[in-house]
Design a protein around this motif. Structure first.
Motif, PDB file in Angstrom:
ATOM      1  N   ALA A 131      10.144 -17.345  25.976  1.00 42.73           N
ATOM      2  CA  ALA A 131       9.793 -16.901  24.620  1.00 42.73           C
ATOM      3  C   ALA A 131      11.044 -16.798  23.751  1.00 42.73           C
ATOM      4  CB  ALA A 131       9.071 -15.561  24.676  1.00 42.73           C
ATOM      5  N   PRO A 132      11.747 -17.911  23.497  1.00 39.18           N
ATOM      6  CA  PRO A 132      12.935 -17.836  22.635  1.00 39.18           C
ATOM      7  C   PRO A 132      12.555 -17.502  21.198  1.00 39.18           C
ATOM      8  CG  PRO A 132      12.373 -20.120  23.110  1.00 39.18           C
ATOM      9  CD  PRO A 132      11.478 -19.272  23.963  1.00 39.18           C
TER      10      PRO A 132
ATOM     11  N   GLY B 264      21.816 -26.365  37.018  1.00 37.75           N
ATOM     12  CA  GLY B 264      22.121 -25.490  35.895  1.00 37.75           C
ATOM     13  C   GLY B 264      21.321 -25.843  34.656  1.00 37.75           C
ATOM     14  N   ASP B 265      21.865 -25.463  33.479  1.00 33.75           N
ATOM     15  CA  ASP B 265      21.121 -25.576  32.229  1.00 33.75           C
ATOM     16  C   ASP B 265      21.561 -26.780  31.401  1.00 33.75           C
ATOM     17  OD1 ASP B 265      20.000 -23.253  33.023  1.00 33.75           O
ATOM     18  OD2 ASP B 265      20.705 -22.028  31.355  1.00 33.75           O
ATOM     19  N   GLN B 266      20.593 -27.422  30.758  1.00 31.39           N
ATOM     20  CA  GLN B 266      20.825 -28.336  29.650  1.00 31.39           C
ATOM     21  C   GLN B 266      19.973 -27.846  28.489  1.00 31.39           C
ATOM     22  OE1 GLN B 266      21.232 -32.492  30.033  1.00 31.39           O
ATOM     23  NE2 GLN B 266      21.458 -32.467  32.280  1.00 31.39           N
ATOM     24  N   SER B 267      20.197 -28.403  27.304  1.00 27.81           N
ATOM     25  CA  SER B 267      19.501 -27.873  26.130  1.00 27.81           C
ATOM     26  C   SER B 267      19.092 -28.988  25.192  1.00 27.81           C
ATOM     27  CB  SER B 267      20.388 -26.873  25.383  1.00 27.81           C
ATOM     28  OG  SER B 267      21.567 -27.510  24.900  1.00 27.81           O
TER      29      SER B 267
ATOM     30  N   GLY C  73      18.560 -22.584  10.866  1.00 22.61           N
ATOM     31  CA  GLY C  73      18.707 -24.020  10.750  1.00 22.61           C
ATOM     32  C   GLY C  73      18.379 -24.794  12.007  1.00 22.61           C
ATOM     33  N   VAL C  74      18.661 -24.234  13.176  1.00 23.93           N
ATOM     34  CA  VAL C  74      18.397 -24.927  14.431  1.00 23.93           C
ATOM     35  C   VAL C  74      18.181 -23.899  15.533  1.00 23.93           C
ATOM     36  CG1 VAL C  74      20.824 -25.105  15.108  1.00 23.93           C
ATOM     37  CG2 VAL C  74      19.179 -26.775  15.969  1.00 23.93           C
ATOM     38  N   ALA C  75      17.260 -24.198  16.436  1.00 18.39           N
ATOM     39  CA  ALA C  75      17.045 -23.383  17.637  1.00 18.39           C
ATOM     40  C   ALA C  75      17.469 -24.200  18.841  1.00 18.39           C
ATOM     41  CB  ALA C  75      15.573 -22.991  17.762  1.00 18.39           C
ATOM     42  N   THR C  76      18.337 -23.634  19.680  1.00 16.67           N
ATOM     43  CA  THR C  76      18.785 -24.294  20.899  1.00 16.67           C
ATOM     44  C   THR C  76      17.987 -23.766  22.075  1.00 16.67           C
ATOM     45  OG1 THR C  76      21.017 -24.603  20.006  1.00 16.67           O
ATOM     46  CG2 THR C  76      20.748 -24.753  22.407  1.00 16.67           C
ATOM     47  N   VAL C  77      17.286 -24.651  22.763  1.00 21.01           N
ATOM     48  CA  VAL C  77      16.377 -24.275  23.843  1.00 21.01           C
ATOM     49  C   VAL C  77      16.985 -24.703  25.177  1.00 21.01           C
ATOM     50  CG1 VAL C  77      14.059 -24.546  24.791  1.00 21.01           C
ATOM     51  CG2 VAL C  77      14.402 -24.544  22.306  1.00 21.01           C
TER      52      VAL C  77
END
Length: 633
Positions: A411-412, A466-469, A419-423
């Motif tokens: 739930a970001p 790990g994480d990527q976005s 301007g931008v949301a990084t998920v």
């Protein structure tokens, strides 16, 4: 047998189900690169209303049906005749709202010698009953129906949160858990009432008074035997609905899984020999969270975080596929050596996990396996684990690594002006081989004026995790329209599997609502000490428009608006605190005009917005919204 779905609408699930395992939020989870899954074997399918599994110290396995029967399995094969059939005395309606019926049994540690088996059920009068049955005939696979001896009767005020689990402790005493007596919008105070057996764990000595009523005695070291204000049977209190509790057969430690109300579920722990007398805090506390309520209590109870309360070792938020905790067992079998000493836990809405301890630190590893409809764990004589899922019986074969991808945050949130949301998307459970997954961002309540729909692919090279976005473009506007949501989806994983959650919801927080405060003015009405901001716009027949002029009332929760003359009030608006009824704030509005109007009510604490309107030329209809705002104190 026909496959019929087992449903507990309140004890085990009291909110809409969702299929999303929340990594990083459940039970105080410490982040881990592991993402393992359960491997299960089907033993039997369609066991009608199955709710519990146990053994009798031999090679037989017993499955309890809420309907009032106990089925016997030997080498995975069900006997054609039930071990025990008490449907004639069990209250079971088959209704989804009911949690009544036969819920648990426990075999005496010396069952091979005395033939005693204990059962907890709801009788035809709705009373919780603890009884003893015996195997008295020549057939060891048949308990004698007429051998029943009633040890306890506990009045049950509602059709749920009953007497729900039995187990013998390492001390040889019989332990019985009881729920708080049933769900209601504001929970009962029974867990804190010391003259009431609801919301407790009880402990009885069933080896005394074996042949004379009440067919049990009070253990002399029960914690409250010398307290005239507390019933002697009580061993622990302050529980809402402990489904289930189990003793570690290797150490004697006790784990108690307690289903919360609306905030948190919890796992409580008592080390072997730790004794009783602990108060786990409900209904003042719910997990580590403070509810802060003593409503329905006839006497004052300790406040939040009072030293009188014992905190759980872990708790979890009731989100995603976590709605009602299902307590499991510490694994002590031989089939899965790597799992020994680990406590298995699940959830009726699907989540599964493993709980371990390092020193004084407890942690939960979330598993990728989802089992919606899970109602019980059990173990056999050898410590191997079994599960009941939607009426099907499984045995646990293994827990294996499973490389998967999932959203790191289900739930970001992002401000409209950012301007931008990084998920963030997380790979876990292994790094062998390349893994890729497609993503997309699509409209939910948001529109093209709020964000830019997009899609793409993320790739993890071999040897990486790990994480990527990915980014979602967020648009800004000057309209106070409330928060909007964007659906985020992962699909088509190649080289791995989709973990949970594979869907998430991005909330775009409207930055035009004045969140955080309400400043009263000629056109702004501030209610409930400024929590709610109320405005009205109007349009009349010549297309003349304007804002409504406010006139607060002394009540603090209501006010008036006028459009043309301060001697002619066109609208009354009231925001009522309904938190004691349905955990909502309510909105009422009434007008005496046929012009067009639009009423906006903003919760400045959360950014939630409700909009109501009336068309031009129509008499104003009364507005009654008892589901307006969910963020109660």
């Amino acid at each position: 047998m026909s496959n019929r779905f087992v449903s507990f609408t309140d004890c085990l699930a009291r909110r809409p189900f969702a299929a999303a395992l929340i990594f990083g939020l459940s039970f105080g989870l410490v982040a881990t690169a592991e993402a393992r899954r359960l491997e299960l074997d089907v033993v039997d399918e369609g066991i009608i209303y199955a709710v519990a599994i146990t053994h009798a110290g031999d090679d037989r396995l017993f499955v309890v049906s809420k309907e009032g029967q106990v089925w016997l399995y030997r080498n995975g094969v069900q006997d054609s005749t039930p071990f025990l059939d008490i449907r004639d005395r069990v209250l079971f309606t088959g209704e989804l709202e009911s949690e009544q019926g036969l819920l648990t049994i426990a075999f005496h540690p010396n069952f091979q010698q005395n033939g005693f088996v204990f059962a907890a059920y709801t009788d035809r009068d709705g009373v919780g009953v603890l009884s003893r049955f015996s195997v008295t005939g020549p057939d060891p696979d048949q308990a004698t129906r007429g051998s029943e001896r009633v040890l306890l009767r506990v009045n049950q005020p509602g059709p749920n949160h009953n007497l729900n689990h039995l187990a013998f402790g390492p001390d040889g005493y019989l332990y019985l858990s009881s729920g708080d007596g049933g769900y209601q919008p504001e929970p009962r105070c029974t867990p804190q009432e010391r003259d009431n057996l609801l919301g407790k764990i009880l402990r009885l000595d069933v080896d005394r008074n074996v042949d004379t009523a009440p067919y049990h005695a009070i253990p002399p070291n029960n914690p409250f035997v010398n307290d005239p204000g507390t019933l002697d049977e009580i061993w622990a209190l302050g529980l809402r609905n402990p489904w289930r509790f189990t003793f570690d057969r290797g150490t004697g430690d006790l784990f108690i899984a307690d289903v919360g109300h609306k905030l948190r579920d919890e796992i409580n722990f008592v080390s072997a020999g730790g004794g009783g007398g602990l108060n786990y805090g409900f209904k003042m506390m719910e997990g580590f969270a403070c509810r802060g309520s003593d409503a329905n209590c006839s006497d004052p109870i300790p406040g939040c975080n009072d030293p009188a309360y014992t905190s759980p070792i872990l708790d979890n938020a009731l989100v995603g596929n976590q709605c009602a905790v299902i307590g499991g067992y510490v694994y002590r079998g031989n089939r899965i050596p790597a799992l020994r000493g680990t406590y298995l836990v699940g959830d009726y809405c699907g989540a599964t996990g493993l709980i371990t301890r390092s020193g004084s630190t407890w942690r939960r590893e979330a598993l990728s396996t989802e089992l919606p409809g899970l109602v019980a764990f059990g173990e056999d004589r050898d410590g191997e684990i079994y599960l009941l899922v939607s009426g099907d019986l499984y045995s646990l074969r293994d827990v294996v690594d499973d490389s998967s991808v999932a959203f790191a945050d289900p739930a970001p949130r992002v401000s409209e002006g950012a301007g931008v949301a990084t998920v963030q998307v997380r790979r876990s459970g292994g790094t062998d081989g390349q893994l890729s997954v497609n993503w997309r961002a699509e409209a939910q309540t948001a529109t093209g004026a709020d964000f830019v729909a997009a899609s793409g692919t993320l790739v993890w090279p071999a040897g990486t995790d790990g994480d990527q976005s990915f980014n979602v473009t967020v648009l800004d506007d000057a309209e106070a329209e409330g928060n909007e949501t964007v659906r985020l989806v992962l699909e088509n994983a190649v080289g791995g599997s989709l973990g949970s959650p594979s869907q998430a919801t991005l909330t775009i927080v409207d930055n035009d609502l004045g969140v955080g405060s309400c400043v009263p003015s000629e056109t702004v009405l501030c209610l409930h000490d400024g929590r709610f901001r109320v405005t009205v716009d109007w349009r009349e027949f010549t297309n003349l428009t304007g804002p409504g002029r406010s006139a607060p009332l002394d009540l603090g929760d209501s006010g008036l608006f006028w459009f043309f003359s301060d001697t002619n009030m066109e609208m009354l608006v009231k925001v009522l605190n309904g938190c004691g009824f349905n955990d909502r704030y309510w909105v009422f509005a009434a007008g005496t005009t046929d012009v067009e109007w639009t009423l906006r009510v903003v919760d400045t604490q959360t950014g939630a917005l409700r909009v109501y309107s009336n068309p031009l030329g129509q008499p104003s209809a009364a507005t009654t919204d008892t589901d307006a705002f969910v963020a109660c104190p």
